[in-house]
Structure formats: C-alpha cells, structure tokens
Scaffold this motif. Structure first.
Motif, short mmCIF file in Angstrom:
data_model
loop_
_atom_site.label_atom_id
_atom_site.label_comp_id
_atom_site.label_asym_id
_atom_site.label_seq_id
_atom_site.Cartn_x
_atom_site.Cartn_y
_atom_site.Cartn_z
N TYR A 8 -7.86 8.91 3.32
CA TYR A 8 -7.91 7.67 4.09
C TYR A 8 -7.85 6.46 3.16
CZ TYR A 8 -9.71 10.69 7.84
OH TYR A 8 -9.88 11.69 8.78
N VAL A 9 -8.61 6.55 2.09
CA VAL A 9 -8.68 5.43 1.14
C VAL A 9 -7.31 5.20 0.50
CG1 VAL A 9 -9.69 4.63 -1.03
CG2 VAL A 9 -11.14 5.72 0.69
N VAL A 10 -6.66 6.26 0.08
CA VAL A 10 -5.34 6.14 -0.56
C VAL A 10 -4.34 5.53 0.42
CG1 VAL A 10 -3.40 7.44 -1.50
CG2 VAL A 10 -5.72 7.97 -2.25
N LEU A 11 -4.31 6.05 1.65
CA LEU A 11 -3.38 5.51 2.65
C LEU A 11 -3.69 4.05 2.97
CD1 LEU A 11 -2.98 8.54 5.09
CD2 LEU A 11 -1.26 7.58 3.55
N ALA A 12 -4.97 3.71 3.08
CA ALA A 12 -5.35 2.32 3.36
C ALA A 12 -4.92 1.40 2.21
CB ALA A 12 -6.85 2.22 3.60
N LEU A 13 -5.08 1.88 0.98
CA LEU A 13 -4.65 1.07 -0.18
C LEU A 13 -3.13 0.89 -0.19
CD1 LEU A 13 -6.98 2.43 -2.99
CD2 LEU A 13 -7.04 0.17 -1.93
N LEU A 14 -2.38 1.92 0.18
CA LEU A 14 -0.92 1.81 0.24
C LEU A 14 -0.49 0.84 1.34
CD1 LEU A 14 0.07 5.52 -0.41
CD2 LEU A 14 0.54 3.55 -1.90
N VAL A 15 -1.16 0.88 2.48
CA VAL A 15 -0.86 -0.07 3.56
C VAL A 15 -1.13 -1.50 3.06
CG1 VAL A 15 -1.60 -0.92 5.83
CG2 VAL A 15 -1.29 1.53 5.45
N ALA A 16 -2.26 -1.70 2.40
CA ALA A 16 -2.61 -3.02 1.90
C ALA A 16 -1.62 -3.51 0.83
CB ALA A 16 -4.03 -3.01 1.32
N LEU A 17 -1.25 -2.63 -0.08
CA LEU A 17 -0.32 -3.00 -1.15
C LEU A 17 1.04 -3.40 -0.58
CD1 LEU A 17 0.61 -3.14 -4.13
CD2 LEU A 17 1.23 -0.72 -3.90
N PHE A 18 1.63 -2.52 0.22
CA PHE A 18 2.96 -2.82 0.76
C PHE A 18 2.92 -3.96 1.77
CE2 PHE A 18 3.89 1.33 -1.10
CZ PHE A 18 5.05 1.00 -1.80
N GLY A 19 1.82 -4.09 2.49
CA GLY A 19 1.66 -5.23 3.40
C GLY A 19 1.61 -6.54 2.64
N ALA A 20 0.87 -6.56 1.54
CA ALA A 20 0.77 -7.78 0.72
C ALA A 20 2.12 -8.13 0.09
CB ALA A 20 -0.29 -7.60 -0.36
N LEU A 21 2.83 -7.13 -0.40
CA LEU A 21 4.15 -7.39 -0.98
C LEU A 21 5.11 -7.92 0.07
CD1 LEU A 21 4.57 -4.29 -3.32
CD2 LEU A 21 4.34 -6.69 -4.02
N SER A 22 5.08 -7.34 1.24
CA SER A 22 5.95 -7.79 2.33
C SER A 22 5.62 -9.24 2.70
CB SER A 22 5.78 -6.88 3.55
OG SER A 22 6.65 -7.27 4.57
N TRP A 23 4.35 -9.55 2.78
CA TRP A 23 3.90 -10.92 3.10
C TRP A 23 4.36 -11.90 2.03
CZ3 TRP A 23 2.38 -13.76 6.94
CH2 TRP A 23 1.74 -14.97 6.71
N ARG A 24 4.23 -11.53 0.77
CA ARG A 24 4.64 -12.40 -0.33
C ARG A 24 6.13 -12.72 -0.26
NH1 ARG A 24 5.40 -10.74 -6.54
NH2 ARG A 24 6.07 -12.78 -7.27
N TYR A 25 6.95 -11.69 -0.09
CA TYR A 25 8.39 -11.91 -0.04
C TYR A 25 8.81 -12.62 1.24
CZ TYR A 25 8.96 -9.38 -4.36
OH TYR A 25 8.89 -9.01 -5.68
N ALA A 26 8.09 -12.39 2.34
CA ALA A 26 8.40 -13.10 3.58
C ALA A 26 8.11 -14.60 3.42
CB ALA A 26 7.59 -12.53 4.74
N ARG A 27 7.02 -14.93 2.77
CA ARG A 27 6.70 -16.35 2.52
C ARG A 27 7.76 -16.99 1.64
NH1 ARG A 27 0.98 -17.49 0.45
NH2 ARG A 27 1.95 -19.52 0.41
N ARG A 28 8.21 -16.26 0.61
CA ARG A 28 9.25 -16.80 -0.27
C ARG A 28 10.55 -17.00 0.52
NH1 ARG A 28 10.85 -20.11 -4.13
NH2 ARG A 28 12.75 -19.39 -5.12
N LEU A 29 10.86 -16.06 1.39
CA LEU A 29 12.07 -16.16 2.20
C LEU A 29 12.02 -17.39 3.11
CD1 LEU A 29 14.74 -14.76 2.83
CD2 LEU A 29 13.53 -13.37 4.52
#
Length: 143
Positions: A8-29
């Motif tokens: 659960y922890v690993v999956l939650a961390l992966l969701v957070a990581l890819f969610g944060a990256l997606s948010w960062r690039y969406a803001r730049r876009l």
C-alpha cells in the motif's frame, strides 16, 4: 520477511510521485499557453546543452539566454528538440513581470516544448491513475 501494508505504501508513493510530476508539467503547460497568447518576444539562443554523465541516457537539458526589453540578461531551461544545439538562434516569448519563470522557446517553428509537456502530463497522469487503480483494488480486495 513480508512487511504488512508495504505494498500500500509503495503504491501510494507512486501515485503521489506521478501525480506531483503531472501537476508540475500541467502548470508549466498552462504558463506556456498563457505566455504564447500574451507574452513579449525577444531573440535568444541556446547557450548550452547538457547530457547525462557518461552518456548513460539520451536525455538532454537545453539552456537558453536572451535580453528583456530593458536589457536584463536572462538564462532559462526549456524543453527542446534534438536538433537544437548550442548556438541555435530562437525566438523567446516571456511575461515581463517574471521573465525567468515564464520564458519559453515554444511557438512558431518550435512546438517541441508544448508537445513534450503535453506528453509528460499525459504519461505521468496515466501512471498516477494506473497506480491509484491498483491501490484501490489492493485495498478493496477486489481481484
């Protein structure tokens, strides 16, 4: 030895990581799209291209420089195509209120930063969604 809940922890961390990256690039876009509509243009050039140490990757970082209307020198990093090399002349678009934070080489003749940001938003968003679904399935016991 199995640690209870570690999956659960690993999956939650992966969701957070890819969610944060997606948010960062969406803001730049969003910033790039706004600047392309309302920004100021200036001539600039690629001042350096950095590659992964020891050529372990084909990833490249492109750095550009230009002068604002009042003559202030600005250097920034942006996404660019493989054909962009040191010394390549580019048109830079920026918001005069924050030249360094908004500068982009996207625009007429160079849509690479927009397309790359779109691909990163889509890829990271899909990864976050995929890991979120896996986490939900694990937690709910469905499957």
């Amino acid at each position: 030895m199995e640690v209870p809940g570690a999956g659960y922890v690993v999956l939650a961390l992966l969701v957070a990581l890819f969610g944060a990256l997606s948010w960062r690039y969406a803001r730049r876009l969003v910033t790039v799209a706004r600047v392309l509509r309302r920004g100021v243009r200036a001539q600039g050039e690629c001042v350096r291209v950095e590659t992964e140490p020891y050529q372990r990757s084909d990833a490249r970082r492109h750095f550009f420089a230009f002068r604002t209307a009042d003559g202030t020198p600005v250097e920034f990093e942006d996404l660019a195509g493989r054909s962009t090399t040191e010394g390549t002349r580019v048109t830079v678009t920026y918001d005069p209120r924050d030249p360094r934070g908004t500068a982009t080489v996207a625009g007429r003749g160079s849509w690479s930063p927009v397309l790359q940001a779109l691909a990163l938003v889509a890829g990271c968003g899909m990864a976050a969604l995929g890991f979120a679904v896996l986490l939900y399935v694990e937690i709910s016991g469905s499957g």
